[in-house]
Design an enzyme around this catalytic site. Structure first.
Site, PDB file in Angstrom:
ATOM      1  CG  HIS A 240      -0.728  -0.362   2.491  1.00 24.97           C
ATOM      2  ND1 HIS A 240       0.419   0.152   3.151  1.00 24.97           N
ATOM      3  CD2 HIS A 240      -1.282  -1.174   3.221  1.00 24.97           C
ATOM      4  CE1 HIS A 240       0.280  -0.461   4.177  1.00 24.97           C
ATOM      5  NE2 HIS A 240      -0.627  -1.085   4.536  1.00 24.97           N
TER       6      HIS A 240
ATOM      7  N   GLY B   9      -9.755   6.693  -3.273  1.00 26.56           N
ATOM      8  CA  GLY B   9     -10.019   8.084  -3.126  1.00 26.56           C
ATOM      9  C   GLY B   9      -9.746   8.441  -1.625  1.00 26.56           C
TER      10      GLY B   9
ATOM     11  CG  ASP C  62      -5.710  -2.652   2.939  1.00 20.66           C
ATOM     12  OD1 ASP C  62      -5.338  -3.671   3.464  1.00 20.66           O
ATOM     13  OD2 ASP C  62      -5.658  -1.534   3.827  1.00 20.66           O
TER      14      ASP C  62
END
Length: 382
Positions: free
Chosen positions: A219, A252, A276
């Site tokens: 990530h 977002g 995730d």
């Protein structure tokens, strides 16, 4: 339920084969058992005999970071049944294959998760490529919602366990600065894929990790050292590399669209969309606990009581749509981020990530609005 393995034919109005960024029109994909046997222009006979049809077909979406779905959290249900439920939930967003992700937990509890994945694969649970262990070998100063009392450095016993595992792909996220010199090398030499994540590593520490075989970052931007004037940190090390892959959460909320654009430009062909996702994906529950830390879903955001993000409520087809909207990426390059790039990151591109004879029959079927309508997983149509 899926059809049986005798299913033979899928028809697509536009087919992205995982190699060319130009789609082929009106194509038929034939497969027998788990493998593709032919890809050809669709004939009338193909059309009438097809098992499924779609406006868009591409190599199957692969989610290398998914913590839960379908009201199941992997840490809470590290079982064959739990993994099957997560894989089923992921398929609603077009994901054909997953690495169920086990986050930081007590001692070597990850052994139970590894055994569950091995059993799931032995029992032919559809779409399970291996496991992603995200912790516990992470930085206590970049913990996020990982339970701080479970974070620790990797030890000799861990290395012995993790280098001998036979559960398929082993993706291990750790903080390079917390690992002793040589640990990453031992893991990668055993066939494990190692990513940096939840890390405060410096540029120099990242370079040592890269020399030992570090393959990417988990990530990107989140829970890692950022770029400063004189210290690139984990983010700068990844963006400035020529070889590293990175997962990114395009919801977002986790990453600003401009940062997504920067990553897309810097990591051409090496940026992997991940969800995730937590148990709320394709589920009914709107709250759950991580070691007593209450996580709540509000709109599209998962966070704890302090407002700190805690995973994502995101499906893979939504991530594709978001990336196209946020960064004006083409459909072809975005599908690549969801399907081919993750396969290359985990070292399976010799058998997956292409629609061509000899490759595993793994396909995501979409409508023209980029909504998943069906999947083909190891020759099974869902």
């Amino acid at each position: 339920m899926p059809t049986d393995l005798s299913t033979k034919l899928i028809i697509g109005e536009a087919l992205y084969d995982g190699v060319s960024f130009e789609p082929k029109q009106n194509m038929a994909v034939e497969f027998s058992g788990r493998f593709i046997t032919d890809v050809r222009p669709a004939s009338f006979a193909d059309t009438t005999g097809a098992s499924a049809r779609a406006e868009i077909i591409c190599p199957g979406f692969v989610d290398i970071q998914i913590n839960g779905a379908n009201d199941v959290q992997f840490n809470d249900s590290p079982t064959v049944e739990g993994i099957a439920a997560i894989a089923k939930g992921a398929r609603k967003g077009g994901t054909t294959h997953i690495l169920p992700t086990y986050i930081t937990d007590r001692a070597t509890s990850y052994e139970t998760a590894i055994a569950a994945v091995a059993n799931a694969r032995a029992n032919n649970v559809s779409g399970v490529l291996g496991i992603h262990l995200e912790g516990p070998f992470i930085s206590p100063v970049r913990a996020g919602v990982h339970p701080p009392d479970c974070i620790r450095a990797i030890q000799e016993k861990d290395l012995e366990l993790l280098t001998q595992s036979t559960c398929g792909v082993r993706l291990i996220t750790l903080a390079p600065e917390e690992a002793q010199v040589g640990a990453i090398h031992r893991l990668t030499q055993s066939g494990a894929v190692v990513f940096a994540g939840h890390s405060a590593a410096s540029y120099d520490e990242m370079n040592i990790a890269i020399s030992e075989g570090l393959k990417g970052a988990t990530h990107l931007y989140n829970a890692m050292s950022q770029i400063t004037v004189r210290e690139p940190g984990v983010v700068g090390s990844v963006l400035g590399s020529n070889d590293l892959y990175a997962g990114v959460i395009a919801d977002g909320l986790h990453v600003h669209p401009t940062n997504l654009q920067i990553a897309k430009n810097a990591l051409a062909g090496r940026l992997c969309l991940v969800t995730d996702a937590m148990m709320t994906l394709a589920g009914n529950k709107t709250s759950f606990d991580i070691h007593g830390n209450k996580i709540h879903l509000s709109g599209k955001q998962l966070s704890d009581t302090t407002g700190r993000l805690a995973g994502a409520h995101l499906a893979m087809d939504e991530a594709v749509r978001n990336m196209m909207s946020f960064c004006n990426t083409s459909l072809a390059e975005t599908l690549y981020m969801a399907s081919v790039a993750p396969i290359k990151a985990i070292g399976l591109s010799d058998m997956m990530g292409r629609l061509a004879p000899g490759y595993i029959a793994s396909m995501t079927l979409l409508d023209n609005q980029i909504n998943a309508v069906a999947t083909v997983v190891d020759g099974r149509v869902f």
